[in-house]
Write a protein that holds these residues in place. Sequence first.
Motif, mmCIF file in Angstrom:
data_model
loop_
_atom_site.group_PDB
_atom_site.id
_atom_site.type_symbol
_atom_site.label_atom_id
_atom_site.label_comp_id
_atom_site.label_asym_id
_atom_site.label_seq_id
_atom_site.Cartn_x
_atom_site.Cartn_y
_atom_site.Cartn_z
ATOM 1 N N SER A 162 0.700 -1.276 0.035
ATOM 2 C CA SER A 162 -0.208 -0.140 -0.110
ATOM 3 C C SER A 162 1.163 1.152 -0.219
ATOM 4 C CB SER A 162 -1.387 0.080 1.618
ATOM 5 O OG SER A 162 -1.591 1.288 0.923
ATOM 6 N N ALA A 163 0.731 2.475 -0.696
ATOM 7 C CA ALA A 163 1.218 3.007 -0.741
ATOM 8 C C ALA A 163 0.821 4.337 -1.488
ATOM 9 C CB ALA A 163 2.563 3.198 -1.721
ATOM 10 N N ILE A 164 0.937 6.002 -1.464
ATOM 11 C CA ILE A 164 0.740 6.997 -2.611
ATOM 12 C C ILE A 164 0.999 6.816 -3.422
ATOM 13 C CG2 ILE A 164 0.082 8.688 -2.640
ATOM 14 C CD1 ILE A 164 -1.575 8.043 -0.291
ATOM 15 N N VAL A 165 0.649 6.939 -4.483
ATOM 16 C CA VAL A 165 1.190 6.448 -6.074
ATOM 17 C C VAL A 165 0.439 8.371 -6.942
ATOM 18 C CG1 VAL A 165 1.723 5.680 -8.417
ATOM 19 C CG2 VAL A 165 2.045 4.966 -6.090
ATOM 20 N N ARG A 166 0.699 8.820 -7.532
ATOM 21 C CA ARG A 166 0.693 9.755 -8.062
ATOM 22 C C ARG A 166 -0.423 10.233 -8.095
ATOM 23 N NH1 ARG A 166 2.334 5.952 -12.573
ATOM 24 N NH2 ARG A 166 0.562 4.611 -11.836
ATOM 25 N N GLY A 167 -1.076 10.764 -5.850
ATOM 26 C CA GLY A 167 -1.435 11.121 -5.374
ATOM 27 C C GLY A 167 -2.617 10.774 -4.884
ATOM 28 N N GLN A 169 -4.278 6.123 -3.807
ATOM 29 C CA GLN A 169 -3.935 5.205 -2.671
ATOM 30 C C GLN A 169 -4.017 4.287 -3.830
ATOM 31 O OE1 GLN A 169 -3.459 4.909 0.662
ATOM 32 N NE2 GLN A 169 -2.964 3.558 0.165
ATOM 33 N N PHE A 170 -2.737 3.877 -3.878
ATOM 34 C CA PHE A 170 -2.601 2.356 -4.200
ATOM 35 C C PHE A 170 -2.301 1.397 -3.365
ATOM 36 C CE2 PHE A 170 0.237 -0.603 -5.588
ATOM 37 C CZ PHE A 170 0.396 -1.339 -7.359
ATOM 38 N N ARG A 171 -2.949 -0.017 -4.064
ATOM 39 C CA ARG A 171 -3.620 -1.143 -3.186
ATOM 40 C C ARG A 171 -2.517 -2.357 -4.292
ATOM 41 N NH1 ARG A 171 -7.200 0.787 -0.155
ATOM 42 N NH2 ARG A 171 -7.024 1.816 1.975
ATOM 43 N N ASN A 191 -5.291 -2.339 -7.765
ATOM 44 C CA ASN A 191 -6.100 -0.484 -7.696
ATOM 45 C C ASN A 191 -5.578 0.345 -7.444
ATOM 46 O OD1 ASN A 191 -7.348 0.383 -4.566
ATOM 47 N ND2 ASN A 191 -7.397 -1.973 -4.606
ATOM 48 N N GLU A 192 -5.899 1.593 -8.288
ATOM 49 C CA GLU A 192 -4.999 2.899 -7.598
ATOM 50 C C GLU A 192 -6.236 4.056 -7.697
ATOM 51 O OE1 GLU A 192 -2.581 6.622 -9.976
ATOM 52 O OE2 GLU A 192 -2.058 4.010 -10.003
ATOM 53 N N GLY A 193 -6.553 4.745 -6.033
ATOM 54 C CA GLY A 193 -7.853 5.647 -6.689
ATOM 55 C C GLY A 193 -9.193 4.932 -6.677
ATOM 56 N N GLY A 194 -9.404 3.071 -6.401
ATOM 57 C CA GLY A 194 -10.243 2.261 -6.707
ATOM 58 C C GLY A 194 -10.403 2.302 -8.081
ATOM 59 N N PRO A 196 -9.457 -0.681 -10.976
ATOM 60 C CA PRO A 196 -7.936 -1.559 -10.684
ATOM 61 C C PRO A 196 -6.935 -0.730 -12.078
ATOM 62 C CG PRO A 196 -10.213 -2.533 -11.472
ATOM 63 C CD PRO A 196 -10.623 -0.754 -11.391
ATOM 64 N N VAL A 197 -5.491 -1.391 -12.064
ATOM 65 C CA VAL A 197 -4.381 -1.034 -12.733
ATOM 66 C C VAL A 197 -3.442 -2.808 -12.920
ATOM 67 C CG1 VAL A 197 -4.528 1.069 -11.834
ATOM 68 C CG2 VAL A 197 -3.295 -0.253 -10.419
ATOM 69 N N PRO A 198 -2.376 -2.563 -13.350
ATOM 70 C CA PRO A 198 -1.956 -3.705 -13.577
ATOM 71 C C PRO A 198 -1.288 -3.643 -12.380
ATOM 72 C CG PRO A 198 -1.388 -1.856 -15.607
ATOM 73 C CD PRO A 198 -2.758 -1.036 -14.827
ATOM 74 N N VAL A 199 -1.239 -4.934 -12.218
ATOM 75 C CA VAL A 199 -0.179 -5.384 -10.649
ATOM 76 C C VAL A 199 1.019 -5.035 -11.170
ATOM 77 C CG1 VAL A 199 -0.529 -7.477 -11.203
ATOM 78 C CG2 VAL A 199 -0.416 -7.203 -8.757
ATOM 79 N N PRO A 200 2.272 -4.444 -10.176
ATOM 80 C CA PRO A 200 3.523 -4.846 -10.526
ATOM 81 C C PRO A 200 4.430 -6.521 -9.931
ATOM 82 C CG PRO A 200 3.140 -3.653 -8.540
ATOM 83 C CD PRO A 200 1.636 -3.940 -9.298
#
Length: 231
Positions: A162-167, A169-171, A191-194, A196-200
Amino acid sequence: MSRLGPVITLAAGAVLAAGLGVASITATPAADTTTAATEDNPAAEGSAAKENTAQPSPSPAESEEKRIEKADYAGRVKGNGALIAISIRDGKAIGYFCDGTTESWFKGTQSADEVSLKGLGAGKVTAALGGGRAKGWVSVGGKKWSFVAPTAEKPSGLYRASAIVRGAQFRAGWIRVKNPNGGYTTVGAANEGGSPVPVPELNGEQPTAPLTVGDTTIYPKDVDGFIEEMQ
């Protein structure tokens, strides 16, 4: 890191909480069939007293034995290709289901030889523990599947970041399972800001090694690093 409740990344949107109804049941007392003691039957009194002797309550030590101090399970869900992980620490339990697109976190408790976890809405995990595995059912998004999750030894198991990414919340969450013929299968979602985004991709040799998302360094944790935050 803030507490993370169960999440299903089927779509961004509002979460509806379901109410729990409790039905009242009135029990009819069973007939008393104890034989009355009389002068002609003195033995009945002793027999009745013996039958009515209350059983002693479990001692604190016995209760402690029912609570698992530490256990990790990870395995495959039958029928949809997803993975599931369950971790227990001192009777507290969390779980994670993920097929690479849909994910759901669960939390609950372990008691004796079973675990019961609840997720979003009607999401649920129930499993019997024993023989080096957790065997049971998982319900997500109105669907239900069975699973068998053997005991997991690192690097198998459950990971989260979990971290703040591009302003925002990223989980992210990952499950890592050892393959019968060698190597590992890893499934995750983020997910980023709620949304879905690609998972590293986790480091294969060291799953807790730092990762870069955008211009931000994130630090995956194993379950010991975040289970308390999930309760």
